[in-house]
Scaffold this motif. Structure first.
Motif, PDB file in Angstrom:
ATOM      1  N   GLU A 147     -36.302-121.268  14.613  1.00  0.00           N
ATOM      2  CA  GLU A 147     -37.170-122.245  13.963  1.00  0.00           C
ATOM      3  C   GLU A 147     -38.640-121.836  14.031  1.00  0.00           C
ATOM      4  OE1 GLU A 147     -38.310-126.974  14.407  1.00  0.00           O
ATOM      5  OE2 GLU A 147     -36.333-126.278  15.030  1.00  0.00           O
ATOM      6  N   THR A 148     -39.097-121.438  15.223  1.00  0.00           N
ATOM      7  CA  THR A 148     -40.523-121.100  15.394  1.00  0.00           C
ATOM      8  C   THR A 148     -40.812-119.621  15.173  1.00  0.00           C
ATOM      9  OG1 THR A 148     -40.318-120.629  17.770  1.00  0.00           O
ATOM     10  CG2 THR A 148     -40.671-122.938  17.115  1.00  0.00           C
ATOM     11  N   LEU A 149     -39.772-118.779  15.237  1.00  0.00           N
ATOM     12  CA  LEU A 149     -39.865-117.314  15.141  1.00  0.00           C
ATOM     13  C   LEU A 149     -40.561-116.688  16.349  1.00  0.00           C
ATOM     14  CD1 LEU A 149     -40.647-116.730  11.335  1.00  0.00           C
ATOM     15  CD2 LEU A 149     -38.440-116.984  12.492  1.00  0.00           C
ATOM     16  N   GLU A 150     -40.773-117.482  17.391  1.00  0.00           N
ATOM     17  CA  GLU A 150     -41.372-116.977  18.620  1.00  0.00           C
ATOM     18  C   GLU A 150     -40.309-116.307  19.490  1.00  0.00           C
ATOM     19  OE1 GLU A 150     -44.652-117.044  19.512  1.00  0.00           O
ATOM     20  OE2 GLU A 150     -45.024-117.811  17.482  1.00  0.00           O
ATOM     21  N   VAL A 151     -40.739-115.309  20.283  1.00  0.00           N
ATOM     22  CA  VAL A 151     -39.842-114.652  21.221  1.00  0.00           C
ATOM     23  C   VAL A 151     -39.867-115.418  22.542  1.00  0.00           C
ATOM     24  CG1 VAL A 151     -39.332-112.551  22.504  1.00  0.00           C
ATOM     25  CG2 VAL A 151     -40.198-112.397  20.160  1.00  0.00           C
ATOM     26  N   GLU A 152     -38.705-115.814  23.017  1.00  0.00           N
ATOM     27  CA  GLU A 152     -38.599-116.549  24.268  1.00  0.00           C
ATOM     28  C   GLU A 152     -37.738-115.773  25.259  1.00  0.00           C
ATOM     29  OE1 GLU A 152     -37.445-120.646  23.765  1.00  0.00           O
ATOM     30  OE2 GLU A 152     -38.517-120.806  21.835  1.00  0.00           O
ATOM     31  N   ILE A 153     -37.965-116.016  26.539  1.00  0.00           N
ATOM     32  CA  ILE A 153     -37.229-115.334  27.604  1.00  0.00           C
ATOM     33  C   ILE A 153     -36.336-116.343  28.328  1.00  0.00           C
ATOM     34  CG2 ILE A 153     -37.413-114.117  29.809  1.00  0.00           C
ATOM     35  CD1 ILE A 153     -39.990-112.862  28.780  1.00  0.00           C
ATOM     36  N   PHE A 154     -35.080-115.959  28.544  1.00  0.00           N
ATOM     37  CA  PHE A 154     -34.122-116.795  29.270  1.00  0.00           C
ATOM     38  C   PHE A 154     -33.713-116.058  30.537  1.00  0.00           C
ATOM     39  CE2 PHE A 154     -33.932-118.419  25.022  1.00  0.00           C
ATOM     40  CZ  PHE A 154     -33.559-119.756  25.130  1.00  0.00           C
ATOM     41  N   ASN A 155     -33.935-116.688  31.708  1.00  0.00           N
ATOM     42  CA  ASN A 155     -33.492-116.065  32.950  1.00  0.00           C
ATOM     43  C   ASN A 155     -32.037-116.431  33.242  1.00  0.00           C
ATOM     44  OD1 ASN A 155     -33.404-118.637  34.169  1.00  0.00           O
ATOM     45  ND2 ASN A 155     -35.511-118.468  34.931  1.00  0.00           N
ATOM     46  N   HIS A 156     -31.549-115.977  34.366  1.00  0.00           N
ATOM     47  CA  HIS A 156     -30.145-116.170  34.709  1.00  0.00           C
ATOM     48  C   HIS A 156     -29.749-117.641  34.721  1.00  0.00           C
ATOM     49  CE1 HIS A 156     -26.433-116.194  37.046  1.00  0.00           C
ATOM     50  NE2 HIS A 156     -26.318-114.891  36.856  1.00  0.00           N
ATOM     51  N   ASP A 157     -30.515-118.444  35.425  1.00  0.00           N
ATOM     52  CA  ASP A 157     -30.170-119.862  35.550  1.00  0.00           C
ATOM     53  C   ASP A 157     -30.210-120.588  34.212  1.00  0.00           C
ATOM     54  OD1 ASP A 157     -29.799-119.541  38.252  1.00  0.00           O
ATOM     55  OD2 ASP A 157     -31.781-120.313  38.814  1.00  0.00           O
ATOM     56  N   GLN A 158     -31.171-120.219  33.371  1.00  0.00           N
ATOM     57  CA  GLN A 158     -31.310-120.885  32.072  1.00  0.00           C
ATOM     58  C   GLN A 158     -30.122-120.621  31.146  1.00  0.00           C
ATOM     59  OE1 GLN A 158     -35.213-119.123  31.278  1.00  0.00           O
ATOM     60  NE2 GLN A 158     -36.109-121.179  31.148  1.00  0.00           N
ATOM     61  N   CYS A 159     -29.404-119.526  31.369  1.00  0.00           N
ATOM     62  CA  CYS A 159     -28.261-119.191  30.506  1.00  0.00           C
ATOM     63  C   CYS A 159     -27.030-120.036  30.820  1.00  0.00           C
ATOM     64  CB  CYS A 159     -27.920-117.711  30.631  1.00  0.00           C
ATOM     65  SG  CYS A 159     -29.151-116.624  29.878  1.00  0.00           S
ATOM     66  N   ASN A 160     -26.999-120.657  31.999  1.00  0.00           N
ATOM     67  CA  ASN A 160     -25.910-121.572  32.352  1.00  0.00           C
ATOM     68  C   ASN A 160     -24.539-120.927  32.119  1.00  0.00           C
ATOM     69  OD1 ASN A 160     -24.825-123.964  33.290  1.00  0.00           O
ATOM     70  ND2 ASN A 160     -24.810-124.946  31.275  1.00  0.00           N
ATOM     71  N   PHE A 161     -24.315-119.797  32.759  1.00  0.00           N
ATOM     72  CA  PHE A 161     -23.074-119.049  32.559  1.00  0.00           C
ATOM     73  C   PHE A 161     -21.853-119.790  33.095  1.00  0.00           C
ATOM     74  CE2 PHE A 161     -26.077-115.327  32.779  1.00  0.00           C
ATOM     75  CZ  PHE A 161     -25.897-114.927  31.472  1.00  0.00           C
ATOM     76  N   GLY A 162     -20.744-119.677  32.369  1.00  0.00           N
ATOM     77  CA  GLY A 162     -19.455-120.185  32.807  1.00  0.00           C
ATOM     78  C   GLY A 162     -18.403-119.178  32.400  1.00  0.00           C
ATOM     79  N   TYR A 163     -17.130-119.534  32.510  1.00  0.00           N
ATOM     80  CA  TYR A 163     -16.061-118.615  32.133  1.00  0.00           C
ATOM     81  C   TYR A 163     -16.073-118.413  30.621  1.00  0.00           C
ATOM     82  CZ  TYR A 163     -11.361-116.798  31.308  1.00  0.00           C
ATOM     83  OH  TYR A 163     -10.303-116.038  30.888  1.00  0.00           O
ATOM     84  N   ARG A 164     -16.479-117.221  30.189  1.00  0.00           N
ATOM     85  CA  ARG A 164     -16.636-116.850  28.779  1.00  0.00           C
ATOM     86  C   ARG A 164     -17.563-117.824  28.052  1.00  0.00           C
ATOM     87  NH1 ARG A 164     -14.932-113.645  31.312  1.00  0.00           N
ATOM     88  NH2 ARG A 164     -13.042-112.377  31.163  1.00  0.00           N
ATOM     89  N   GLU A 165     -18.549-118.326  28.788  1.00  0.00           N
ATOM     90  CA  GLU A 165     -19.453-119.324  28.233  1.00  0.00           C
ATOM     91  C   GLU A 165     -20.892-119.050  28.644  1.00  0.00           C
ATOM     92  OE1 GLU A 165     -19.234-121.906  26.266  1.00  0.00           O
ATOM     93  OE2 GLU A 165     -17.070-122.087  25.990  1.00  0.00           O
TER      94      GLU A 165
END
Length: 339
Positions: A147-165
């Motif tokens: 939407e904004t075309l801005e580059v954003e950074i996602f760290n490990h916690d922000q990705c909220n990893f789960g099983y194949r998720e």
């Protein structure tokens, strides 16, 4: 950057389904991603991001701007005595990156050898195999906000990893374009050979566990995968079609009483059950229906033998789900994305 119209996607998806993209372009930089997104916005059409095409099932033509991710590059960001942080373009072929890391003696992803697809998909679905998941080596990623075309950074916690998720498969689905992923790899390999047939395969290859290398592990896993899984270049498929279901311990004990040979892998108060075993027991292994079917060696893999249709494969997967649920009271969930 070239925009093409009404382009067949048959060679861009590992199922080899012949569906068309209304608009198609390939991007090699963040700037080209932003430009393609602007063009789609100006034309008032949706956007579809395409990586290696190894986790999708095309059931229809795509009326969208299909953006093929070709951003490449592998660069070291920093390192210390124990670890090295490596930034990789989302368009790099995953297995090529694994082999590159092994050649540098950077450990952590050797168990993920020969997984199809591109680097950009690895955090999206937290790819995993043979006792290892991406979340164990993931540091952060860069993504363009659609939407904004801005580059954003996602760290490990922000990705909220789960099983194949991950967050990119649910809450922020279709809101970002992943352009680069940074992994934290180890300079001191600690071989993980406890899962599946790795130990047995190493023995068959004449490799001793004493002094084992990450290259040895990679070769063993490649051998296992090639013996069980069809090459998508020869037979259209997307690898494992379903996730391995996780059930409560109580449910598993009831199943064990009815089906004494059912395998299970304890996970705290739950048990992971191999979907391949469930599908085989439900009678689907090796069955063919015209140009599609269930692979003869690995029932977890649905295949397109030639001119198969995506809708037909989807219908087949639903029949398998119904039979497995009826027999075991377990609903299988697709790992493949229906488009």
């Amino acid at each position: 950057m070239k925009i093409q119209e009404n382009i067949s996607l048959k060679s861009y998806n590992t199922f080899q389904i012949d569906k068309k993209a209304r608009f198609f372009t390939e991007v090699q930089s963040i700037q080209e991603v932003q430009k393609a997104l602007r063009m789609a916005e100006n034309r008032k059409i949706p956007v579809f991001i395409l990586g290696g095409g190894s986790n999708i099932l095309l059931t229809k033509d795509i009326y969208a701007m299909v953006i093929k991710m070709n951003i490449t590059g592998i660069t070291v960001q920093k390192e210390n005595q124990n670890n090295i942080w490596v930034k990789v373009g989302a368009g790099e072929i995953w297995h090529d990156f694994v082999q590159y890391a092994i050649n540098q003696n950077w450990a952590g992803i050797e168990n993920l050898s020969l997984i199809p697809g591109t680097v950009g998909a690895s955090p999206m679905q937290n790819i995993g195999a043979y006792g290892v998941e991406i979340k164990e080596v993931f540091d952060h990623l860069e993504a363009v906000n659609r939407e904004t075309l801005e580059v954003e950074i996602f760290n490990h916690d922000q990705c909220n990893f789960g099983y194949r998720e991950s967050i990119f498969k649910n809450t922020v689905r279709d809101k970002y374009v992943i352009t680069h992923v940074t992994y934290r790899l180890s300079k001191h390999p600690s071989p993980n050979i406890t899962y599946g047939a790795i130990k047995t395969t190493l023995q068959e290859m004449g490799i001793s566990e004493v002094g084992i290398t990450i290259d040895d592990i990679s070769k063993a896993i490649i051998s296992i995968r090639q013996s069980k899984l069809p090459d998508p270049k020869l037979i259209g498929n997307a690898g494992s079609f379903f996730k391995n279901p996780v059930v409560s311990l109580e449910h598993f004990e009831k199943l064990k009483a009815l089906h004494p040979t059912i395998p299970g892998y304890p996970q705290s108060k739950e048990v992971k059950v191999p979907a391949a075993w469930l599908i085989e027991q439900a009678g689907w292994k090796g069955r063919t229906f015209g140009s599609i079917g269930v692979h003869k060696n690995q029932p977890l893999v649905l295949v397109n033998y030639g001119d198969g249709d995506g809708e037909a494969i989807k219908a087949l997967s639903e029949k398998i789900q119904t039979d497995v649920e009826k027999k075991f009271n377990i609903l299988l969930h697709p790992e493949v994305n229906f488009i």
